[in-house]
Design a protein around this motif. Structure first.
Motif, PDB file in Angstrom:
ATOM      1  N   PHE A   1      12.800 -11.633  -4.351  1.00 14.11           N
ATOM      2  CA  PHE A   1      13.304 -11.308  -3.024  1.00 14.11           C
ATOM      3  C   PHE A   1      13.474  -9.802  -2.835  1.00 14.11           C
ATOM      4  O   PHE A   1      13.864  -9.361  -1.765  1.00 14.11           O
ATOM      5  N   GLN A   2      13.202  -9.024  -3.862  1.00  8.08           N
ATOM      6  CA  GLN A   2      13.388  -7.580  -3.797  1.00  8.08           C
ATOM      7  C   GLN A   2      12.073  -6.878  -3.486  1.00  8.08           C
ATOM      8  O   GLN A   2      11.009  -7.275  -3.958  1.00  8.08           O
ATOM      9  N   ASP A   3      12.160  -5.813  -2.708  1.00  5.99           N
ATOM     10  CA  ASP A   3      11.011  -5.004  -2.349  1.00  5.99           C
ATOM     11  C   ASP A   3      10.423  -4.366  -3.609  1.00  5.99           C
ATOM     12  O   ASP A   3      11.157  -3.804  -4.415  1.00  5.99           O
ATOM     13  N   ALA A   4       9.106  -4.454  -3.791  1.00  9.97           N
ATOM     14  CA  ALA A   4       8.459  -3.919  -4.991  1.00  9.97           C
ATOM     15  C   ALA A   4       8.497  -2.398  -5.044  1.00  9.97           C
ATOM     16  O   ALA A   4       8.480  -1.819  -6.127  1.00  9.97           O
TER      17      ALA A   4
ATOM     18  N   LYS B   1       1.125  -6.733  -4.305  1.00 16.91           N
ATOM     19  CA  LYS B   1       2.574  -6.521  -4.346  1.00 16.91           C
ATOM     20  C   LYS B   1       3.196  -6.931  -3.016  1.00 16.91           C
ATOM     21  O   LYS B   1       2.557  -6.871  -1.965  1.00 16.91           O
ATOM     22  N   VAL B   2       4.465  -7.344  -3.051  1.00 21.23           N
ATOM     23  CA  VAL B   2       5.184  -7.753  -1.844  1.00 21.23           C
ATOM     24  C   VAL B   2       6.243  -6.701  -1.532  1.00 21.23           C
ATOM     25  O   VAL B   2       7.060  -6.366  -2.393  1.00 21.23           O
ATOM     26  N   CYS B   3       6.203  -6.196  -0.291  1.00 22.62           N
ATOM     27  CA  CYS B   3       7.140  -5.165   0.154  1.00 22.62           C
ATOM     28  C   CYS B   3       7.659  -5.518   1.539  1.00 22.62           C
ATOM     29  O   CYS B   3       7.067  -6.312   2.256  1.00 22.62           O
ATOM     30  N   ASP B   4       8.764  -4.891   1.900  1.00 27.72           N
ATOM     31  CA  ASP B   4       9.339  -5.090   3.229  1.00 27.72           C
ATOM     32  C   ASP B   4       8.487  -4.356   4.260  1.00 27.72           C
ATOM     33  O   ASP B   4       7.953  -3.277   3.989  1.00 27.72           O
ATOM     34  N   ARG B   5       8.337  -4.948   5.451  1.00 31.73           N
ATOM     35  CA  ARG B   5       7.489  -4.364   6.501  1.00 31.73           C
ATOM     36  C   ARG B   5       7.908  -2.935   6.838  1.00 31.73           C
ATOM     37  O   ARG B   5       7.068  -2.047   6.964  1.00 31.73           O
ATOM     38  N   LYS B   6       9.223  -2.682   6.985  1.00 35.61           N
ATOM     39  CA  LYS B   6       9.656  -1.333   7.390  1.00 35.61           C
ATOM     40  C   LYS B   6       9.314  -0.286   6.326  1.00 35.61           C
ATOM     41  O   LYS B   6       8.990   0.850   6.665  1.00 35.61           O
ATOM     42  N   VAL B   7       9.310  -0.662   5.064  1.00 36.73           N
ATOM     43  CA  VAL B   7       8.950   0.275   3.996  1.00 36.73           C
ATOM     44  C   VAL B   7       7.454   0.592   4.064  1.00 36.73           C
ATOM     45  O   VAL B   7       7.052   1.751   3.953  1.00 36.73           O
ATOM     46  N   ILE B   8       6.628  -0.437   4.273  1.00 39.09           N
ATOM     47  CA  ILE B   8       5.184  -0.220   4.344  1.00 39.09           C
ATOM     48  C   ILE B   8       4.805   0.572   5.593  1.00 39.09           C
ATOM     49  O   ILE B   8       3.937   1.445   5.541  1.00 39.09           O
TER      50      ILE B   8
END
Length: 93
Positions: free
Chosen positions: A42-45, A62-69
Motif C-alpha cells: 500500500f506504500q508508494d514505491a 512499480k506502483v506509485c501514487d498518481r500525484k507523485v508520478i
C-alpha cells in the motif's frame, strides 16, 4: 539549485523533504506503534507514503501514487526507476 538557498523569499528544499514536512505539519507524521504501519504493497514505491490513487508504471512495473508520478512527469517524461520514456496516457490504474 542548492538545498537551503533562498529564492524569491522562499527556502528551497528537495521534493522528498517538502513532502515529509507537509506530512508532519498535517499530523500524519506521528509516531507509529508496532502493528500500525501500512503494508508495503500500500506504500508508494518512490516516496514510501500511503497511496491514495495508485498507478502501475508500464515499463518498470512499480506502483506509485498518481500525484507523485504527475510531479515526476513535470520534471521529465521518464520512468524514475528505469529511465525509459513515460507518457501520462500509458499509466495503468
Amino acid at each position: 539549485f542548492r538545498p537551503g538557498t533562498i529564492s524569491q523569499g522562499r527556502l528551497l528544499v528537495p521534493l522528498h523533504q517538502k513532502l515529509m514536512l507537509e506530512r508532519q505539519k498535517n499530523g500524519a507524521g506521528a509516531a507509529v506503534s508496532i502493528g500500525e504501519k501500512e503494508p508495503p504493497e500500500f506504500q508508494d514505491a518512490l516516496m514510501g507514503h500511503l497511496m491514495v490513487d495508485p498507478l502501475r508504471l508500464p515499463s518498470s512495473g512499480k506502483v506509485c501514487d498518481r500525484k507523485v508520478i504527475v510531479e515526476q512527469l513535470k520534471r521529465g517524461p521518464v520512468d524514475p526507476f528505469d529511465g525509459s520514456p513515460l507518457d501520462a496516457t500509458a499509466l495503468v490504474p
